[in-house]
Design a protein around this motif. Structure first.
Motif, mmCIF file in Angstrom:
data_model
loop_
_atom_site.group_PDB
_atom_site.id
_atom_site.type_symbol
_atom_site.label_atom_id
_atom_site.label_comp_id
_atom_site.label_asym_id
_atom_site.label_seq_id
_atom_site.Cartn_x
_atom_site.Cartn_y
_atom_site.Cartn_z
ATOM 1 N N GLU A 189 0.749 -1.010 -0.345
ATOM 2 C CA GLU A 189 -0.121 0.161 -0.095
ATOM 3 C C GLU A 189 1.032 1.332 0.274
ATOM 4 O O GLU A 189 0.560 2.051 -0.366
ATOM 5 C CB GLU A 189 -0.717 -0.035 1.080
ATOM 6 N N VAL A 190 2.130 1.203 0.658
ATOM 7 C CA VAL A 190 2.924 2.530 0.562
ATOM 8 C C VAL A 190 3.289 2.819 -0.353
ATOM 9 O O VAL A 190 3.560 3.652 -0.871
ATOM 10 C CB VAL A 190 4.139 2.393 1.748
ATOM 11 N N LEU A 191 3.632 1.443 -1.300
ATOM 12 C CA LEU A 191 4.608 1.426 -1.990
ATOM 13 C C LEU A 191 3.451 1.951 -3.303
ATOM 14 O O LEU A 191 3.641 2.689 -4.134
ATOM 15 C CB LEU A 191 4.497 0.167 -2.838
ATOM 16 N N LEU A 231 -3.202 22.695 -9.910
ATOM 17 C CA LEU A 231 -2.435 22.412 -9.377
ATOM 18 C C LEU A 231 -2.977 22.828 -7.641
ATOM 19 O O LEU A 231 -3.014 22.035 -7.301
ATOM 20 C CB LEU A 231 -1.279 24.302 -9.088
ATOM 21 N N VAL A 232 -4.099 23.373 -7.378
ATOM 22 C CA VAL A 232 -5.018 23.254 -6.328
ATOM 23 C C VAL A 232 -5.248 21.458 -6.409
ATOM 24 O O VAL A 232 -4.952 21.127 -5.168
ATOM 25 C CB VAL A 232 -6.360 24.042 -6.054
ATOM 26 N N LEU A 233 -5.964 20.844 -7.479
ATOM 27 C CA LEU A 233 -6.411 19.587 -7.237
ATOM 28 C C LEU A 233 -5.717 19.128 -6.605
ATOM 29 O O LEU A 233 -5.721 18.143 -5.897
ATOM 30 C CB LEU A 233 -6.903 19.321 -8.303
ATOM 31 N N VAL A 234 -4.452 19.246 -8.124
ATOM 32 C CA VAL A 234 -2.701 18.066 -7.137
ATOM 33 C C VAL A 234 -2.403 18.168 -5.870
ATOM 34 O O VAL A 234 -2.158 17.131 -5.276
ATOM 35 C CB VAL A 234 -1.783 18.184 -8.035
ATOM 36 N N THR A 235 -2.633 18.719 -6.020
ATOM 37 C CA THR A 235 -2.253 19.564 -4.019
ATOM 38 C C THR A 235 -3.056 19.271 -3.039
ATOM 39 O O THR A 235 -2.509 17.428 -1.820
ATOM 40 C CB THR A 235 -2.445 20.920 -4.067
ATOM 41 N N GLY A 236 -4.137 18.755 -3.447
ATOM 42 C CA GLY A 236 -5.031 18.178 -2.193
ATOM 43 C C GLY A 236 -5.300 17.371 -2.477
ATOM 44 O O GLY A 236 -4.620 15.922 -1.259
ATOM 45 N N TYR A 237 -5.141 16.651 -3.667
ATOM 46 C CA TYR A 237 -4.183 14.645 -3.226
ATOM 47 C C TYR A 237 -3.303 14.805 -3.354
ATOM 48 O O TYR A 237 -3.243 13.872 -2.728
ATOM 49 C CB TYR A 237 -4.630 14.432 -5.161
ATOM 50 N N GLU A 238 -2.564 15.190 -2.806
ATOM 51 C CA GLU A 238 -0.863 15.638 -3.121
ATOM 52 C C GLU A 238 -0.818 15.240 -1.396
ATOM 53 O O GLU A 238 -0.540 13.891 -0.657
ATOM 54 C CB GLU A 238 -0.133 16.113 -3.240
ATOM 55 N N THR A 239 -1.588 15.778 -0.588
ATOM 56 C CA THR A 239 -2.568 15.855 0.749
ATOM 57 C C THR A 239 -2.396 14.784 1.258
ATOM 58 O O THR A 239 -1.833 14.303 1.993
ATOM 59 C CB THR A 239 -2.986 17.327 0.776
ATOM 60 N N LEU A 241 -2.439 11.553 -0.165
ATOM 61 C CA LEU A 241 -1.842 10.820 -0.089
ATOM 62 C C LEU A 241 -0.658 10.360 0.523
ATOM 63 O O LEU A 241 -0.403 9.591 0.717
ATOM 64 C CB LEU A 241 -1.414 10.582 -1.576
ATOM 65 N N GLY A 242 -0.567 11.950 0.555
ATOM 66 C CA GLY A 242 0.746 12.074 2.135
ATOM 67 C C GLY A 242 0.715 11.682 3.447
ATOM 68 O O GLY A 242 0.787 10.959 4.300
ATOM 69 N N ARG A 246 2.366 8.221 5.267
ATOM 70 C CA ARG A 246 2.585 8.335 6.668
ATOM 71 C C ARG A 246 1.823 7.820 7.830
ATOM 72 O O ARG A 246 2.789 6.827 8.729
ATOM 73 C CB ARG A 246 2.803 9.583 7.042
ATOM 74 N N GLU A 247 0.271 7.173 7.784
ATOM 75 C CA GLU A 247 -0.329 7.075 9.025
ATOM 76 C C GLU A 247 -0.121 5.011 8.286
ATOM 77 O O GLU A 247 0.629 4.551 9.591
ATOM 78 C CB GLU A 247 -1.942 7.159 8.185
#
Ligand code: ATP
Ligand code: MG
Length: 762
Positions: A189-191, A231-239, A241-242, A246-247
């Motif tokens: 999953e992390v991968l 960019l906003v969408l990508v940032t949201g998705y990235e957040t 996923l990040g 981490r979880e």
């Protein structure tokens, strides 16, 4: 479903039906016969254990809960305590018939009793059930309907203990990696999360490129709006996923941490006493603590570098697509950084090993000093200790500085190369853009900036990879430290296999010789003696004559003796070690009490004991008198090192702790030496009562307390000089007579003076 009529099967439908008897009370009866139910459960379990070659004694079953009949959990604990695998579970009739053929299964009946499933006939759909209380009766065939009236599916499965190979394997890097790989699902999953994030990372640079090339040049506001939205969408998705990544990593490392902790402690407990006697405590704890460094590496740097490498593999083709020349430049610079790190590696390895060694020495001095603080103070040697500490601090300081310096050099050499990856490549790119005729290189201002943004992400995993080898080096040193402790041969084999006989308590030493490892002289030299079951043996001899060694051999602390040592005719080395030690009650001169209340210390974590048992044991050991005077009685808190108790009180607690399980064999090694004459007299008076029904070995320097022993063994320089009752020894054994006279000179003299004065008076 009904039982098909079969002339070979006992008919379960007519006549006085043994099955109902097996069930103890018929269903619907209000109050089950607790004691018969208990007996039936215990006997069923002992029968299955017997099937696997383990003898359990139903009289030794103890449960720590207030149970009317033994609960599945207490039965499981009991069986596991005897070294078998056990599990209480619920199965359906179909599953029951398909359970491992050939082994009996305990059925826990609804009314508290138990039955034994001894066989099944799948075709006929019947199970063969036996009554554990009447093993001589043949099992009877029962069908689903019949069984369901008394059984709701609860079974106790018992098997031979089969540990996973990972528990047994020596501790090493690959062992740890296997542990990490157990988290395969999480790792996957992390991968996936990381790969998606890597792909997403490509988007912002490209959007930036578009923004610069299109929006700036052509002044199209609508494109800017679109790019901003993306960019906003990508940032949201990235957040998101990040967060998920981490979880998962957090959960994974917590689980790994727990597994490592459990494993380390289990291994530590499996090490023989000899190991702890020869390794300083501080050294052991410090070495063990290195494992957490390894864990941090596994869940931190290792995982992140591997993930970065995946990112690299995805990003690299894009770099080459944007500009081959610049991509090669980035790769070449990263490669040089990697080479530099590798070049520094041997030096780092050496310095790091020195640093660890210095830290271990420092750590063990600290632990030793804290441990022996009372002695340090009473000898007033604080100054010497302080000097020693300062030296160790200086030593580890030097090593730390050397390690830091080498790392600094490596960093210094690589810094220009690292800077080149961003600044140098920018300059080269700009040069290419300026010099090359428009359109031939394909590089625009936008793509150059995009390249810069991606370039850094390519360089860092490559550099990380090279640095990883350095970390692996450090981890390797830590692993060798940890394995020095954990890979020491354990007693596990002896605590798992072996016989578990019920002892009556006859002990035989037949030509037993023993030498402590690393020692020249024999601690025991061809010792021969025999103690009949239920008798008392006194052990006397000068200091260092081998008395405690005999006690240690009996407890299986040292096992590489020559000759034969038998208990009830079984060779001691063939007896299960845990069983052996549980059958012995041992009280030494210096007894360790755990932090906790008086009651907890006497029970010492053994399940199923009540306050009544505690009081009885305390009474027998003569401890009751002082416990009752303590401010909170049995609930009085005992501090670490039992500072709030006197030596004699500590010993009486230790005697109570040994007696509470009613051991068949009792070893008292100088157990009454710290007692005042009054308390000693009290314990001695109890000794005869304590000795009832058990074999006792009493080591004592005070011969007067051994006079009542059935036999006294006289030891000298490891050899058994003579054995016999007090009166006989006094007549024939010179050493014994000498010891006796030394101790009784005073009373002897006063007796003679008395006699003289009587004579003079006459
Ligand atoms: P004491 O009356 O002083 O308790 P003891 O008769 O109990 O003496 P043991 O402890 O059995 O004597 O020791 C016998 C010999 O074995 C001694 O010479 C001692 O130096 C040695 N010895 C005891 N324990 C160890 C050990 N853990 N490692 C190495 N040698 C030991
Ligand atoms: Mg001793």
């Amino acid at each position: 479903m009904s039982v098909p009529s079969d002339p070979h099967l006992p008919d379960t439908r007519k006549g006085p039906f043994a099955f109902e008897t097996a069930c103890v009370a018929t269903p619907g009866s209000e109050k089950p016969e607790a004691s018969i139910s208990t007996q039936s459960r215990l006997r069923a379990v002992t029968a299955v254990a017997h099937h696997y070659g383990t003898e359990l004694d139903h009289l030794e079953f103890r449960s720590d809960r207030n149970e009317i009949v033994p609960s599945p959990a207490s039965l499981v604990a009991w069986v596991r305590g005897a070294g078998l695998w056990a599990k209480a579970t619920r199965v359906r009739w179909r599953q029951l018939l398909r359970l491992e053929e050939g082994a009996p299964v305990v059925l826990l009946l609804a009314n508290g009793g138990a039955a034994l499933l001894t066989g099944r006939n799948l075709e006929k759909g019947v199970a063969f059930i036996a009554n554990p209380l009447t093993p001589e009766q043949a099992p009877i065939a029962v069908d689903e309907l019949r069984l369901s009236q008394v059984w709701q599916g609860d079974v106790l499965l018992i098997r031979r203990e089969r540990r996973t190979t990972l528990d047994e394997a020596p501790f090493s890097f690959s062992w740890l990696m296997q542990l990490v790989l157990r988290e395969r699902r999480n790792l996957r999953e992390v991968l996936v999360a990381s790969l998606s994030m890597s792909v997403l990372q490509i988007l912002p640079p490209f959007l930036t490129m578009a923004a610069i090339d299109r929006v700036m040049t052509h002044h199209t506001l609508s494109t800017l709006a679109l790019i901003s939205l993306m960019l906003v969408l990508v940032t949201g998705y990235e957040t998101l996923l990040g967060y998920a990544r981490r979880e998962i990593v957090e959960v994974m490392s917590t689980r790994l941490d727990a597994r490592i902790n459990v494993h380390v402690f289990r291994r530590l407990l499996a090490l023989p006493v000899e190991f702890f006697e020869r390794t300083p405590t501080g050294e052991t704890t410090h070495k063990i603590s290195q494992i957490f460094k390894i864990r941090d590496f596994l869940t931190g740097k290792l995982v992140s570098t591997i993930l970065d490498v995946f990112t690299l593999l995805i990003l690299l083709p894009f770099l080459f697509w944007m500009s081959t020349a610049l991509a090669w430049m980035v790769l070449a610079a990263s490669f040089c950084i990697g080479l530099t790190v590798l070049w520094f590696l041997p030096a780092i390895r050496q310095v790091y090993a020195q640093l660890i060694a210095a830290e271990v020495k420092k750590g063990s001095l600290l632990v030793e000093t804290v441990h022996g603080m009372r002695t340090v103070k009473s000898l007033a040697i604080e100054e010497t200790r302080k000097q020693e500490w300062d030296e160790r601090v200086a030593e580890s300081g030097h090593a730390r500085l050397a390690a830091g310096r080498i790392a600094n050099w490596a960093q210094t050499v690589t810094t220009p190369l690292e800077r080149f990856v961003d600044r140098g490549v920018l300059m080269c790119g700009a040069y290419i853009v300026l010099v090359a005729p428009a359109g031939t290189t394909g590089i625009t201002t936008g793509s150059l900036i995009a390249f810069m943004m991606l370039g850094g992400r390519v360089a860092s995993p490559l550099i990380g990879l090279a640095k990883l080898t350095q970390d692996i080096e450090e981890v390797r040193t830590s692993i060798s430290q940890v394995s020095e402790v954990l890979n020491h041969p354990t007693e596990t084999a002896a605590t798992r296999g072996g016989l578990r006989p019920k002892f009556s308590g006859q002990i035989t030493f037949d030509d037993v010789s023993f030498r402590y490892p690393g020692s020249q002289a024999l601690a025991l030299n061809r010792v021969n003696f025999s103690i009949p079951a239920g008798t008392m043996l006194g052990l006397v001899g000068r200091s260092g004559s081998g008395k405690s060694t005999i006690a240690r051999l009996l407890q299986g602390i040292n096992r590489d003796y020559s000759g034969r040592l038998k208990i009830d005719g079984s060779d001691l080395r063939e007896i299960n070690l845990t069983h052996l030690r549980r059958s012995f009650g041992v009280v030494m001169q210096d007894n360790f009490l755990f932090r906790g209340t008086v009651r907890e210390n006497i029970i010492a974590g053994r399940p199923g004991l009540t306050l009544d048992d505690v009081v009885q044991a305390a009474r027998m050991s003569g401890a009751e008198e002082f416990i009752e005077r303590l401010p909170h009685g049995y609930e009085t808190w005992i501090e670490e090192g039992s500072a709030n108790l006197s030596g004699g009180q500590r010993q009486r607690l230790a005697i109570a702790r040994a007696l509470i399980v009613n051991p068949r064999l009792l070893i008292l090694d100088e157990a009454t030496s710290a007692l005042d004459p009054e308390s000693e007299a009290l314990v001695n008076a109890n000794l005869l009562r304590i000795a009832k029904d058990r074999t006792m070995v009493i080591v004592s320097h005070r011969l007067s307390s051994l006079v009542d022993c059935d036999q006294i063994l006289v030891m000298d320089k490891g050899a058994a000089i003579d054995v016999g009752p007090h009166d006989e020894l006094l007549e024939r054994c010179a050493i014994y007579r000498q010891l006796w006279q030394q101790q009784n000179r005073h009373s002897e003299r006063s007796r003679q003076t008395q006699l003289k004065s009587i004579a003079a008076g006459e």
